[in-house]
Design a protein around this motif. Structure first.
Motif, PDB file in Angstrom:
ATOM      1  N   GLU A 130       0.863  -1.166   0.000  1.00  0.00           N
ATOM      2  CA  GLU A 130       0.000   0.000   0.000  1.00  0.00           C
ATOM      3  C   GLU A 130       0.912   1.232   0.000  1.00  0.00           C
ATOM      4  OE1 GLU A 130      -3.621   0.181   0.559  1.00  0.00           O
ATOM      5  OE2 GLU A 130      -3.410  -1.815  -0.293  1.00  0.00           O
ATOM      6  N   ARG A 178      -4.155  -8.134 -11.299  1.00  0.00           N
ATOM      7  CA  ARG A 178      -5.000  -7.242 -10.521  1.00  0.00           C
ATOM      8  C   ARG A 178      -4.126  -6.141  -9.929  1.00  0.00           C
ATOM      9  NH1 ARG A 178      -7.521  -6.188  -5.816  1.00  0.00           N
ATOM     10  NH2 ARG A 178      -9.717  -5.724  -5.990  1.00  0.00           N
ATOM     11  N   SER A 200      -3.942  -4.276  -7.186  1.00  0.00           N
ATOM     12  CA  SER A 200      -4.554  -4.177  -5.866  1.00  0.00           C
ATOM     13  C   SER A 200      -4.214  -2.879  -5.148  1.00  0.00           C
ATOM     14  CB  SER A 200      -4.136  -5.367  -5.013  1.00  0.00           C
ATOM     15  OG  SER A 200      -2.746  -5.471  -5.024  1.00  0.00           O
ATOM     16  N   THR A 215      -6.552   1.382  -6.001  1.00  0.00           N
ATOM     17  CA  THR A 215      -7.531   2.181  -5.258  1.00  0.00           C
ATOM     18  C   THR A 215      -6.815   3.101  -4.278  1.00  0.00           C
ATOM     19  OG1 THR A 215      -9.124   0.388  -5.406  1.00  0.00           O
ATOM     20  CG2 THR A 215      -9.532   2.049  -3.734  1.00  0.00           C
ATOM     21  N   ASN A 267      -6.790   7.163  -4.376  1.00  0.00           N
ATOM     22  CA  ASN A 267      -7.290   7.889  -3.206  1.00  0.00           C
ATOM     23  C   ASN A 267      -6.222   8.813  -2.629  1.00  0.00           C
ATOM     24  OD1 ASN A 267      -9.903   6.945  -3.170  1.00  0.00           O
ATOM     25  ND2 ASN A 267      -9.381   5.118  -2.014  1.00  0.00           N
ATOM     26  N   LEU A 309     -11.449   1.082 -12.002  1.00  0.00           N
ATOM     27  CA  LEU A 309     -11.666   0.235 -10.813  1.00  0.00           C
ATOM     28  C   LEU A 309     -12.776  -0.808 -11.008  1.00  0.00           C
ATOM     29  CD1 LEU A 309     -11.150   2.809  -7.887  1.00  0.00           C
ATOM     30  CD2 LEU A 309      -9.575   1.069  -8.738  1.00  0.00           C
ATOM     31  N   GLN A 360     -11.781  -4.249 -12.481  1.00  0.00           N
ATOM     32  CA  GLN A 360     -11.146  -5.289 -11.673  1.00  0.00           C
ATOM     33  C   GLN A 360     -12.004  -5.628 -10.450  1.00  0.00           C
ATOM     34  OE1 GLN A 360      -7.235  -3.806 -10.784  1.00  0.00           O
ATOM     35  NE2 GLN A 360      -7.972  -2.443  -9.185  1.00  0.00           N
ATOM     36  N   ASP A 419     -13.613  -3.691  -8.276  1.00  0.00           N
ATOM     37  CA  ASP A 419     -13.664  -2.800  -7.099  1.00  0.00           C
ATOM     38  C   ASP A 419     -14.824  -1.811  -7.251  1.00  0.00           C
ATOM     39  OD1 ASP A 419     -11.417  -4.064  -6.100  1.00  0.00           O
ATOM     40  OD2 ASP A 419     -10.042  -2.690  -7.097  1.00  0.00           O
ATOM     41  N   TYR A 420     -16.045  -2.355  -7.243  1.00  0.00           N
ATOM     42  CA  TYR A 420     -17.221  -1.512  -7.538  1.00  0.00           C
ATOM     43  C   TYR A 420     -17.467  -0.467  -6.453  1.00  0.00           C
ATOM     44  CZ  TYR A 420     -17.884  -5.544 -10.544  1.00  0.00           C
ATOM     45  OH  TYR A 420     -17.686  -6.554 -11.441  1.00  0.00           O
ATOM     46  N   GLU A 421     -17.482  -0.923  -5.195  1.00  0.00           N
ATOM     47  CA  GLU A 421     -17.782   0.018  -4.119  1.00  0.00           C
ATOM     48  C   GLU A 421     -16.693   1.067  -3.977  1.00  0.00           C
ATOM     49  OE1 GLU A 421     -20.546   0.436  -2.704  1.00  0.00           O
ATOM     50  OE2 GLU A 421     -21.568  -1.387  -3.354  1.00  0.00           O
ATOM     51  N   ASP A 422     -15.434   0.642  -4.191  1.00  0.00           N
ATOM     52  CA  ASP A 422     -14.334   1.620  -4.135  1.00  0.00           C
ATOM     53  C   ASP A 422     -14.537   2.681  -5.216  1.00  0.00           C
ATOM     54  OD1 ASP A 422     -13.064   0.358  -2.075  1.00  0.00           O
ATOM     55  OD2 ASP A 422     -11.734  -0.823  -3.358  1.00  0.00           O
ATOM     56  N   ALA A 423     -14.937   2.213  -6.404  1.00  0.00           N
ATOM     57  CA  ALA A 423     -15.161   3.149  -7.514  1.00  0.00           C
ATOM     58  C   ALA A 423     -16.295   4.111  -7.173  1.00  0.00           C
ATOM     59  CB  ALA A 423     -15.478   2.378  -8.791  1.00  0.00           C
TER      60      ALA A 423
END
Lengths: 250, 274
Positions: free
Chosen positions: B44, B82, B84, B87, B91, B111, B114, B116-120
């Motif tokens: 991260e 991916r 990872s 996101t 951000n 997003l 891959q 990451d729907y909610e992140d998008a």
């Protein structure tokens, strides 16, 4: 009558150089270097091919290796050069050293001084870079030690170069040869001149990316042999330095 | 030391170095042939707060560097298939420089690809709050809600928002209507379609809205008829063909959209057979 052992003067010289590394705030320099390396690794690690941790480890340990060597080397050679400029120096005047003793002592001093800085910078750098991350520390430490072997060879190389030129220029030349040494595989191992890769100092053997990432499951003898490789080249270079010093007019 | 003995030691060490190099090369080759490349969890990036503190006031410059890192990371390909850390990277960029508009759009498109729907959606929500006049952001959010999450209610809200924003794709208007049509409250959908038909100056959109309005009216008429028959007789309607069999309709009506209609006996709704 007290008989001076051969190894005592070199050790004294090495201790003096190591002490100089301490007195010159070299360890503080190492810690700062570690902070820079750790933060750089954290920040830039995400940039390449998704192999984040690999790049981080490569970058972090490469910076700490060459950086600590540079600091340690500058400190050590400044001291040694100052002694030379005073006309063989107090050490040589008070207790004449042979060229071999001087070469070994200076090399050991550079190694000890650089190793102290390397340990500090690598510890600080690893700590910052690994905060909150999952890294197998045992294997990371092994790679780190493997890189420490490179430090032995580079110290010996710098020691040899300083027999002909100033300490600062010797540092730059060592840096240049460090790059070339890492390119040996690319330059000759893939060509028809592979034997050159075995008879020249091939620093790619200390490639952290290779030992840590791409070659999992390496046996313990790999690390032993890598250590043997580093020591062997160090001895060759120290002997050459000794020969060069012997021919020098003091 | 440098005499004959020294040279002998140097020569021996030289040979030893070459031999050990040969041996370690062999070991690495052997290890590579039997072991997989180590899979290391991606990192991260540092928190935006720590970068902000270290940037010494040059926060936007730090955001620019972080953005370069982001596109390099994304553009470099990914052996693990991916991204990872993507996101977190995006951000970080928008936290460092919330006025940097493009990362919101970039994340809104990439997003979901891959998973990451909610992140998008969170990223797009932040972008919509920051740039209320950018119609693309709610449009992308609506597409994620409708296509990926199959959440017509959420999609309708986003598409309606996009339709009210200048610069949004014209399709936002239609997609809002389609999403509303799929909801239980079809009267709202009907009102939406009639609103478009009355106000739209684009003949293509208007014609399409008329087709959807007619489809919805057909569906509503059939559902009302089935409810009435089921309430009046003890024999419930099981499919639309029953209406023809019982002489209530000359034939099963087709949707103006071109697809056949079917009765979902579980919900009692008439739906398109797509």
């Amino acid at each position: 009558m007290f008989k001076m052992r051969w190894w005592r003067p070199p050790l004294s010289l090495a201790g003096l150089i190591a002490l100089s590394a301490w007195q010159s705030r070299g360890l503080l320099g190492g810690a700062i270097l570690g902070v820079v390396a750790g933060l750089s690794a954290r920040f830039f690690a995400t940039a390449s091919l998704g192999q984040d941790a690999r790049v981080m480890i490569d970058l972090l340990l490469a910076i700490t290796t060459i950086g600590s060597l540079a600091i340690g080397w500058l400190i050590a050679t400044n001291l040694a050069a100052a002694e030379q400029e005073r006309g063989a120096g107090l050490l040589l005047a008070s207790k004449p050293l042979t060229a071999g003793q001087y070469a070994v002592g200076r090399w050991l001093g550079i190694v000890v001084g650089s190793a102290l800085i390397y340990i500090i910078s690598a510890l600080v750098g690893c700590l910052i870079a690994s905060l909150g991350q999952q890294m197998p520390l045992a294997e990371l430490s092994l790679s780190w030690l493997t890189s420490g072997g490179e430090l032995l060879v580079l110290a010996a190389l710098a020691n040899l170069l300083a027999c002909w030129t100033t300490s600062s220029l010797a540092s730059f030349l060592t840096l240049a040869l460090w790059f070339i040494g890492h390119s040996i595989d690319v330059l000759v191992m893939s060509s028809g001149w592979q034997f050159l890769g075995y008879i020249l100092p091939n620093l790619n053997r200390f490639n952290l990316h290779e030992t840590y990432v791409t070659a999992t499951g390496l046996p313990g003898t790999f690390y032993v042999l890598t250590g043997v490789y580093a020591l062997s080249w160090s001895v060759v270079l120290v002997v050459l330095a000794s020969a060069a010093l012997k021919k020098r007019t003091w | 030391m440098v005499g004959g003995r020294g040279l002998l030691i140097a020569a021996a060490c030289w040979a030893l170095a070459g031999t050990s190099l040969y041996a370690t090369n062999w070991q690495v080759a052997a290890a590579r042939s039997t072991a997989d490349i180590r899979q290391i969890p991606p990192l991260e990036p540092p928190s935006a707060a720590s970068i902000k503190a270290l940037s010494l006031g040059f926060t936007r410059a730090a955001a620019d560097v972080a953005w370069l890192q982001t596109i390099q990371y994304f553009g470099g390909g990914n052996p693990n298939e991916r991204y990872s850390a993507l996101t977190a990277l995006i951000n970080t960029v928008v936290k460092l420089d919330p006025d940097f508009e493009y990362p919101y759009q970039f994340g809104g498109i990439i997003l979901p690809l891959q998973g990451d729907y909610e992140d998008a959606l969170k990223l797009l929500d932040a972008g919509i709050a920051r740039f209320p006049n950018n119609g693309l952001l709610p449009y992308y959010a609506g597409a994620i809600a409708r296509i990926d999450l199959n959440d017509s209610r959420r999609a309708a809200v986003y598409f309606q928002q996009a339709a009210r924003t200048p610069g949004a794709p014209a399709a936002a208007t239609l997609l809002a209507g389609v999403s509303l049509t799929d909801l239980d409250d079809r009267q709202i959908a009907l009102a939406w379609w009639n609103g478009i038909i009355e106000t739209s100056s684009d003949t293509t959109i208007r014609d399409r809205a008329i087709v959807w309005r007619d489809h919805l009216e057909t569906v509503l008429a059939l559902e009302t008829l089935i409810i009435k028959i089921n309430a009046a007789s003890g024999l419930p309607i099981n499919n639309l063909q029953d209406l023809v069999t019982r002489g209530l309709l000359p034939e099963v009506p087709k949707s103006p959209l071109g697809w056949p209609l079917v009765l979902n006996t579980a919900t009692g709704r008439v739906e398109l057979l797509r």
